[in-house]
Design a protein around this motif. Structure first.
Motif, mmCIF file in Angstrom:
data_model
loop_
_atom_site.group_PDB
_atom_site.id
_atom_site.type_symbol
_atom_site.label_atom_id
_atom_site.label_comp_id
_atom_site.label_asym_id
_atom_site.label_seq_id
_atom_site.Cartn_x
_atom_site.Cartn_y
_atom_site.Cartn_z
ATOM 1 N N ASP A 1 0.634 -1.402 0.029
ATOM 2 C CA ASP A 1 -0.075 0.186 0.169
ATOM 3 C C ASP A 1 0.937 1.233 -0.052
ATOM 4 O O ASP A 1 1.932 1.284 0.605
ATOM 5 C CB ASP A 1 -1.023 0.157 1.195
ATOM 6 C CG ASP A 1 -1.896 -1.043 1.174
ATOM 7 O OD1 ASP A 1 -2.357 -1.340 0.112
ATOM 8 O OD2 ASP A 1 -2.772 -1.179 2.163
ATOM 9 N N TYR A 2 0.478 2.322 -0.681
ATOM 10 C CA TYR A 2 1.147 3.331 -0.734
ATOM 11 C C TYR A 2 0.314 4.640 -0.778
ATOM 12 O O TYR A 2 -0.861 4.410 -0.785
ATOM 13 C CB TYR A 2 2.091 3.763 -1.987
ATOM 14 C CG TYR A 2 1.418 3.616 -3.284
ATOM 15 C CD1 TYR A 2 0.922 4.723 -3.814
ATOM 16 C CD2 TYR A 2 1.049 2.480 -3.904
ATOM 17 C CE1 TYR A 2 0.038 4.730 -4.925
ATOM 18 C CE2 TYR A 2 0.230 2.331 -5.052
ATOM 19 C CZ TYR A 2 -0.388 3.474 -5.520
ATOM 20 O OH TYR A 2 -0.955 3.563 -6.677
ATOM 21 N N ARG B 1 3.854 7.705 -9.230
ATOM 22 C CA ARG B 1 2.848 7.863 -8.854
ATOM 23 C C ARG B 1 2.217 9.258 -8.767
ATOM 24 O O ARG B 1 3.048 10.127 -8.530
ATOM 25 C CB ARG B 1 2.470 7.074 -7.536
ATOM 26 C CG ARG B 1 2.456 5.606 -7.393
ATOM 27 C CD ARG B 1 1.558 4.974 -8.292
ATOM 28 N NE ARG B 1 1.524 3.447 -8.188
ATOM 29 C CZ ARG B 1 2.170 2.714 -9.096
ATOM 30 N NH1 ARG B 1 3.116 3.227 -10.032
ATOM 31 N NH2 ARG B 1 2.168 1.434 -8.988
ATOM 32 N N ALA B 2 1.054 9.371 -9.174
ATOM 33 C CA ALA B 2 0.333 10.652 -9.376
ATOM 34 C C ALA B 2 0.233 11.397 -8.087
ATOM 35 O O ALA B 2 -0.260 10.677 -6.963
ATOM 36 C CB ALA B 2 -0.743 10.683 -9.881
ATOM 37 N N GLY C 1 -1.608 13.046 -4.952
ATOM 38 C CA GLY C 1 -2.987 12.835 -4.453
ATOM 39 C C GLY C 1 -3.414 11.549 -4.646
ATOM 40 O O GLY C 1 -4.495 11.309 -4.223
ATOM 41 N N SER C 2 -2.599 10.345 -4.993
ATOM 42 C CA SER C 2 -3.169 9.466 -5.330
ATOM 43 C C SER C 2 -2.658 8.480 -4.156
ATOM 44 O O SER C 2 -2.038 8.801 -3.487
ATOM 45 C CB SER C 2 -2.667 8.761 -6.634
ATOM 46 O OG SER C 2 -1.416 8.288 -6.745
ATOM 47 N N ASP C 3 -3.203 7.167 -3.979
ATOM 48 C CA ASP C 3 -3.082 6.118 -3.083
ATOM 49 C C ASP C 3 -3.623 4.929 -3.795
ATOM 50 O O ASP C 3 -4.217 4.802 -4.523
ATOM 51 C CB ASP C 3 -3.526 6.219 -1.656
ATOM 52 C CG ASP C 3 -5.031 6.303 -1.501
ATOM 53 O OD1 ASP C 3 -5.729 5.366 -2.038
ATOM 54 O OD2 ASP C 3 -5.726 7.475 -1.342
ATOM 55 N N GLY C 4 -2.833 3.680 -3.255
ATOM 56 C CA GLY C 4 -3.296 2.587 -3.687
ATOM 57 C C GLY C 4 -2.425 1.252 -3.383
ATOM 58 O O GLY C 4 -1.675 1.478 -2.262
ATOM 59 N N CYS C 5 -2.467 0.525 -3.757
ATOM 60 C CA CYS C 5 -1.446 -0.974 -3.696
ATOM 61 C C CYS C 5 -0.650 -1.274 -4.882
ATOM 62 O O CYS C 5 -1.149 -1.352 -5.880
ATOM 63 C CB CYS C 5 -2.305 -2.136 -3.054
ATOM 64 S SG CYS C 5 -1.333 -3.403 -2.525
ATOM 65 N N LYS D 1 6.324 1.069 -11.293
ATOM 66 C CA LYS D 1 6.906 1.060 -12.526
ATOM 67 C C LYS D 1 6.341 2.286 -13.169
ATOM 68 O O LYS D 1 5.413 2.755 -13.188
ATOM 69 C CB LYS D 1 5.939 -0.027 -13.256
ATOM 70 C CG LYS D 1 6.420 -0.414 -14.581
ATOM 71 C CD LYS D 1 5.395 -1.649 -15.140
ATOM 72 C CE LYS D 1 6.073 -2.044 -16.451
ATOM 73 N NZ LYS D 1 7.245 -2.794 -16.382
ATOM 74 N N CYS D 2 7.585 2.879 -13.921
ATOM 75 C CA CYS D 2 7.199 4.228 -14.524
ATOM 76 C C CYS D 2 6.209 4.033 -15.824
ATOM 77 O O CYS D 2 6.410 3.232 -16.603
ATOM 78 C CB CYS D 2 8.630 4.792 -15.131
ATOM 79 S SG CYS D 2 8.558 6.507 -15.692
ATOM 80 N N SER D 3 5.311 5.033 -15.898
ATOM 81 C CA SER D 3 4.543 4.878 -16.918
ATOM 82 C C SER D 3 4.973 5.398 -18.340
ATOM 83 O O SER D 3 4.412 5.126 -19.259
ATOM 84 C CB SER D 3 3.284 5.664 -16.738
ATOM 85 O OG SER D 3 3.474 6.974 -16.616
ATOM 86 N N PHE D 4 6.287 5.873 -18.228
ATOM 87 C CA PHE D 4 6.787 6.350 -19.604
ATOM 88 C C PHE D 4 7.730 5.306 -20.427
ATOM 89 O O PHE D 4 7.385 4.551 -21.470
ATOM 90 C CB PHE D 4 7.635 7.491 -19.295
ATOM 91 C CG PHE D 4 8.086 8.617 -20.570
ATOM 92 C CD1 PHE D 4 7.603 8.213 -21.747
ATOM 93 C CD2 PHE D 4 8.863 9.518 -20.188
ATOM 94 C CE1 PHE D 4 8.027 8.923 -22.872
ATOM 95 C CE2 PHE D 4 9.121 10.353 -21.282
ATOM 96 C CZ PHE D 4 8.738 10.150 -22.499
#
Lengths: 103, 468
Positions: B90-91, B126-127, B129-133, B138-141
């Protein structure tokens, strides 16, 4: 319109707090059973077409495990970058303990 | 309380004067049926001078830049609650100015804060304001990825990067310490530990509050049109209550609130509730006080009997009602909690930007951050922490509500309407104060020696970081 619904799985196969992904008519559908209710959405992230299957669900939102895009399970709306486009959401109903989705 | 200048003022040394002819906060608390603990029944005020505080700190963009360079990079900041990241992977993304951190649980007892930027070409992993697991970052670029422990997992087409050595390409980290269920981070490798930074007196307080056994049940964001320090200082004294919040003054001991400072980074006030404001002496009965009682989390009080018997005080009745109703509504055991902890407003500032309110009826956490591009704006967050249910379950932390600039705090889901109205009143003054300071012919703000000591204490800490 009932003919558009397809059996997805038994309700007992998706207990509260879990997700289940299956292909329905060649489309990956993800059913999420939250504390609130059942949702059916696309199983594929709108950002880079990665599977959402193992995404964390919290407060009726799912987070893509790959890059962190987040989507509203009720509307499909993209809530965080890197996604900017929504994911499809599907109608869902319960018939005789079966989950059915309309894809 | 009617006279504005007392003839006997000169008999006090600066800072020694207190609201005349009224019980002190300690006097009020000493009469309670369920006695307060030592952290409540102590005082720690010091006179810190009476010179004006310069206004450039509120109105000058160059001052804000210095704060970003010297203050925010060296102080301990509350990044998230542990409950925001309960599972491994979780982050939660915490931003301060241009800085951004992925705060993530690497193992059951290992939380880390990574600088949120790909080490290839810099894209945020990671964007904001976001959170998740995640199982990896992994970089999206181009797809470079890092393991949860921050080590490099994959540099795509590594044949083209013979100069990239994995051992030198772990994600850089800020320091992390945990306290009371809060995750604190600090960018400065040379900063003192969090307990040393907060000091032994405050550590003795917070360790008794068991804030790790609470959960966020309401979380609201709003952008405020004022410098972050003005925004914070609006909440540092009860001096404004009689004027700004007349609806609560009947049941709020404002002018005789207590103010304390602890070391360089922590201060507090205790504002007793269920007693009449000294400004209104003789104008209201005990029944009036009870009838007008407003608290932060009134939703659970239901239809409690609010008729006083002869000789009964509003404060004691309110404590009794709260104990019973809060226990029922939140399924918690409050039998060992003192009347003061149930009723009163305990407001602590943890420098630079966090307020903790360990009380039961007023169980807030505030966080303030400067807008990264505009020193005249700040981001204000209000969280309410409820005790965990006695059945051992841990509810998920509330989804944040983001209010538009024109929205009232009363519109936020989970916010008590009476308390939301108070926050509206607090923040309504702030644009006028920001603009007034910019228009002022006077070079500084003038502070009361006692009631506004927290503001002076806070600004001394700001100065310390900017000078050093």
């Amino acid at each position: 319109m009932s003919s558009n619904f397809t059996r997805f799985c038994k309700l007992e196969a998706v207990p509260p707090g879990s997700n289940k992904a299956l292909k329905v008519n060649d489309t990956w559908v993800l059913v999420c059973h939250t504390k609130e209710r059942l949702f059916a959405v696309s199983g594929i992230c709108s950002h880079q077409a990665k599977p959402l299957f193992s995404g964390r669900v919290r407060n009726c939102k799912i987070t893509c495990p790959v890059h962190g895009a987040r989507f509203d399970l009720a509307t499909g709306e993209a809530l965080d970058l890197p996604a900017t486009r929504p994911i499809p959401v599907y109608e869902l109903r319960l018939v005789d303990d079966w989950i059915e989705v309309c894809v | 309380m009617k006279q504005t200048i007392r003839e006997d003022t000169q008999i006090f040394a600066p800072g020694d004067a207190r609201c005349p002819d009224e019980p002190s906060t300690q006097d009020i608390i000493a009469r309670d049926k369920v006695a307060a603990p030592a952290w409540v029944r102590s005082e720690s005020y010091s006179f810190l001078g009476d010179e004006d505080i310069s206004i450039d700190r509120y109105i000058d963009a160059a001052f804000a830049k210095q704060e970003f360079d010297k203050l925010w990079t060296r102080t301990w900041q509350f990044a998230c609650r542990e409950e925001h990241i309960p599972e491994i992977g979780d982050y939660y993304v915490y931003d301060i100015g241009r800085h951004s951190f992925i705060v993530t649980r690497v193992a059951e007892h290992d939380i880390r804060a990574y600088y949120n930027a790909c080490l290839h070409r810099g894209t945020k992993l990671r964007a904001s304001g976001s959170d998740g697991c995640a199982s990896e970052f992994k970089c999206s670029f181009h797809g470079w990825s890092w393991n949860l422990d921050g080590t490099l997992r994959e540099a795509v087409c590594d044949w083209d990067f013979p100069h990239v050595k994995a051992e030198a390409f772990s994600l850089p980290e800020a320091r992390v310490e945990l306290l009371g269920g809060f995750v604190f981070i600090n960018m400065d490798p040379a900063a003192p530990s969090l307990p040393d930074y907060l000091g032994p007196e405050f550590m003795a307080h917070i360790t008794q509050w068991k804030l790790e056994d609470r959960y966020v049940y309401c979380h609201v964001y709003k952008t405020i049109p004022a410098n972050w320090k003005l925004n914070m200082e609006a909440f540092m004294e009860a001096y404004h209550v009689i004027n700004t919040h007349p609806q609560v003054a009947v049941s709020n001991a404002d002018a005789n609130s207590q103010y304390d400072i602890y070391g360089e980074h922590v201060d507090r006030f205790i504002s007793s509730l269920g007693v009449l404001s000294p400004h209104l002496r003789g104008q209201y009965t005990e029944q009036d006080i009870l009838d007008r009682f407003t608290i932060g989390d009134a939703s659970m009080l239901g239809g409690a009997d609010r008729t006083l018997a002869n000789g009964e005080t509003a404060r004691q009745r309110m404590a009794d009602i709260m104990r019973e109703m809060f226990e029922k509504a939140t399924n918690t055991d409050l039998s060992q909690v003192s009347d003061a902890e149930l009723l009163d407003c305990f407001s602590y500032t943890l420098f630079p930007n966090t307020f903790l309110f360990p009380g039961i009826s007023l169980p807030m956490v505030y966080r303030f951050r400067p807008h990264k591009d505009d020193h005249r704006k700040s981001i204000y967050e209000v969280m309410f922490l409820r005790p965990l249910p006695v059945d051992g379950s841990r509810p998920e932390p509330a989804e944040p509500v983001y209010l538009r600039d024109d929205q009232s705090f009363t519109e936020a889901d989970g916010m008590d309407p009476g308390f939301g109205a108070i926050l509206d009143q607090d923040t309504e003054n702030l644009l006028l104060q920001q603009e007034g300071l910019e228009a002022s012919a006077k070079g500084g703000i003038t502070l009361g020696n006692y009631q506004e000591i927290r503001i002076r204490h806070f600004e001394r800490a700001v100065d310390k970081y900017l000078v050093e």
